[in-house]
Scaffold this motif. Structure first.
Motif, mmCIF file in Angstrom:
data_model
loop_
_atom_site.group_PDB
_atom_site.id
_atom_site.type_symbol
_atom_site.label_atom_id
_atom_site.label_comp_id
_atom_site.label_asym_id
_atom_site.label_seq_id
_atom_site.Cartn_x
_atom_site.Cartn_y
_atom_site.Cartn_z
ATOM 1 N N ALA A 42 0.853 -1.182 0.000
ATOM 2 C CA ALA A 42 0.000 0.000 0.000
ATOM 3 C C ALA A 42 0.886 1.228 0.000
ATOM 4 N N ASN A 43 0.464 2.244 -0.613
ATOM 5 C CA ASN A 43 1.219 3.498 -0.620
ATOM 6 C C ASN A 43 1.230 4.103 0.780
ATOM 7 N N PRO A 44 2.381 4.708 1.183
ATOM 8 C CA PRO A 44 2.428 5.333 2.508
ATOM 9 C C PRO A 44 1.494 6.535 2.556
ATOM 10 N N PRO A 45 1.132 6.957 3.759
ATOM 11 C CA PRO A 45 0.291 8.158 3.872
ATOM 12 C C PRO A 45 0.967 9.353 3.207
ATOM 13 N N ARG A 46 0.177 10.218 2.638
ATOM 14 C CA ARG A 46 0.730 11.373 1.930
ATOM 15 C C ARG A 46 1.539 12.276 2.863
ATOM 16 N N LEU A 47 1.121 12.365 4.139
ATOM 17 C CA LEU A 47 1.853 13.207 5.091
ATOM 18 C C LEU A 47 3.293 12.727 5.241
ATOM 19 N N TRP A 48 3.475 11.401 5.303
ATOM 20 C CA TRP A 48 4.825 10.854 5.414
ATOM 21 C C TRP A 48 5.646 11.209 4.179
ATOM 22 N N THR A 49 5.035 11.095 3.016
ATOM 23 C CA THR A 49 5.754 11.420 1.785
ATOM 24 C C THR A 49 6.215 12.868 1.791
ATOM 25 N N TYR A 50 5.327 13.767 2.227
ATOM 26 C CA TYR A 50 5.698 15.186 2.288
ATOM 27 C C TYR A 50 6.839 15.412 3.284
ATOM 28 N N MET A 51 6.783 14.701 4.425
ATOM 29 C CA MET A 51 7.854 14.847 5.429
ATOM 30 C C MET A 51 9.184 14.347 4.880
ATOM 31 N N TYR A 52 9.172 13.196 4.166
ATOM 32 C CA TYR A 52 10.406 12.686 3.571
ATOM 33 C C TYR A 52 10.991 13.699 2.588
ATOM 34 N N LEU A 53 10.143 14.251 1.752
ATOM 35 C CA LEU A 53 10.615 15.223 0.762
ATOM 36 C C LEU A 53 11.155 16.474 1.438
ATOM 37 N N LEU A 54 10.481 16.913 2.500
ATOM 38 C CA LEU A 54 10.940 18.095 3.233
ATOM 39 C C LEU A 54 12.309 17.859 3.855
ATOM 40 N N CYS A 55 12.502 16.703 4.480
ATOM 41 C CA CYS A 55 13.795 16.387 5.106
ATOM 42 C C CYS A 55 14.889 16.271 4.053
#
Length: 305
Positions: A42-55
């Motif tokens: 399953a795709n990870p939650p969008r919030l996690w994706t945004y946090m990864y990109l931000l970091c």
């Protein structure tokens, strides 16, 4: 309908039903079910994706802004802001010096004797020395400086190496028998019994003589026999009448201050096996300003000379 009609031999196992697949899950290389347990992607939650990109973006920015990579050019080491920790430390030190209170500036320029004679500088040093004392000295000498078992009492006037401000400063700086410090204070009493320099009867008589020096109850005959033995083996460090010798760190024996105890058993053990206490060289771990504050803090106990 018979088994044969269904295309299989009688009693043959039925073909397994294909496992259920999540239509929204990516295809896997293995079946998503094993022993009845489903396993689906399953795709990870969008919030996690945004946090990864931000970091990730922040890491790239820090790499550009403050790289500090030693093998790159000078500009690359300091980054786009031309910042370096060494330059920042220099600015912080300069700021501290410029904004230091007047008493701190005067204390840094004054001798220990001048600082001790000035009430403001003395109070400033004692306040600063109190914290350093608790972290570095109290475990051995006690919070109040009265010493503990086998560690000196700093509230009396019995000093092995001298209790003047400069003598205390030097002792703190180089330590006593501290490995790795070439200038450390060093004195070594022979293990007269263990090395067979003296026989057991001679050591027993020396115990009585040492007790006589400090006015303790003793065997007069034994003390008389030991007097020439003491003069030959001990007087060069402890003095002819046990007055001690601060030049070589020889303890005074004609008072009631005992580092390792004044009982017969303790004195016998000292003469037979010797003692070799150690004190750290704080010059290797504390700045000179802190050592100077510790000197006046120690002398505030009232045991200085």
């Amino acid at each position: 309908m018979s088994d044969a009609a269904q295309g299989g031999a009688p009693g043959a196992a039925q073909s397994p039903i294909p496992p259920e697949r999540d239509p929204h899950a990516p295809e896997r290389n293995a079946p998503p079910s094993f022993d009845g347990i489903r396993e689906l992607d399953a795709n990870p939650p969008r919030l996690w994706t945004y946090m990864y990109l931000l970091c990730f973006g922040a890491a790239v920015w820090l790499f550009v802004a403050y790289p500090a990579i030693p093998w790159l050019t000078s500009d690359a080491r300091t980054g786009v802001f031309q910042w370096s920790s060494r330059a920042e430390l220099g600015r912080a030190v300069q700021h501290a010096e410029e904004t230091a209170p007047d008493v701190a500036v005067r204390f840094a320029r004054a001798s220990l004797e001048q600082a001790e004679a000035d009430p403001a500088m003395r109070a400033y040093a004692i306040a600063g020395g109190h914290a350093a004392w608790g972290n570095n000295c109290a475990p051995c000498h006690g919070q109040d400086g009265r010493g503990t078992a086998n560690y000196p009492n700093l509230r009396d006037r019995d000093w092995l190496w001298g209790g003047t401000p400069e003598a205390i400063r030097h002792t703190l700086q180089v330590g006593i028998r501290w490995p790795g410090e070439e200038s450390t204070r060093s004195s070594q009493m022979p293990a007269f019994g263990r090395l067979r320099s003296l026989e057991r009867p001679q050591v027993l008589d020396l115990v009585e003589f040492v007790r006589s020096l400090s006015g303790q109850e003793h065997n007069a005959a034994g003390a008389a026999r030991a007097e020439p033995v003491f003069a030959e083996n001990c007087a060069s460090c402890h003095g002819a009448r046990g007055e001690g010798n601060q030049e070589v760190g020889g303890p005074r024996l004609n008072d009631d201050a005992w580092l390792y105890g004044g009982t017969r058993e303790a004195i016998y053990d000292t003469i037979w096996n010797s003692r070799s206490g150690v004190m750290p060289a704080f010059g290797q771990r504390l700045p000179e300003d802190t050592i100077r504050k510790l000197v006046l803090y120690v002398r505030s106990f009232g045991g200085g000379e």
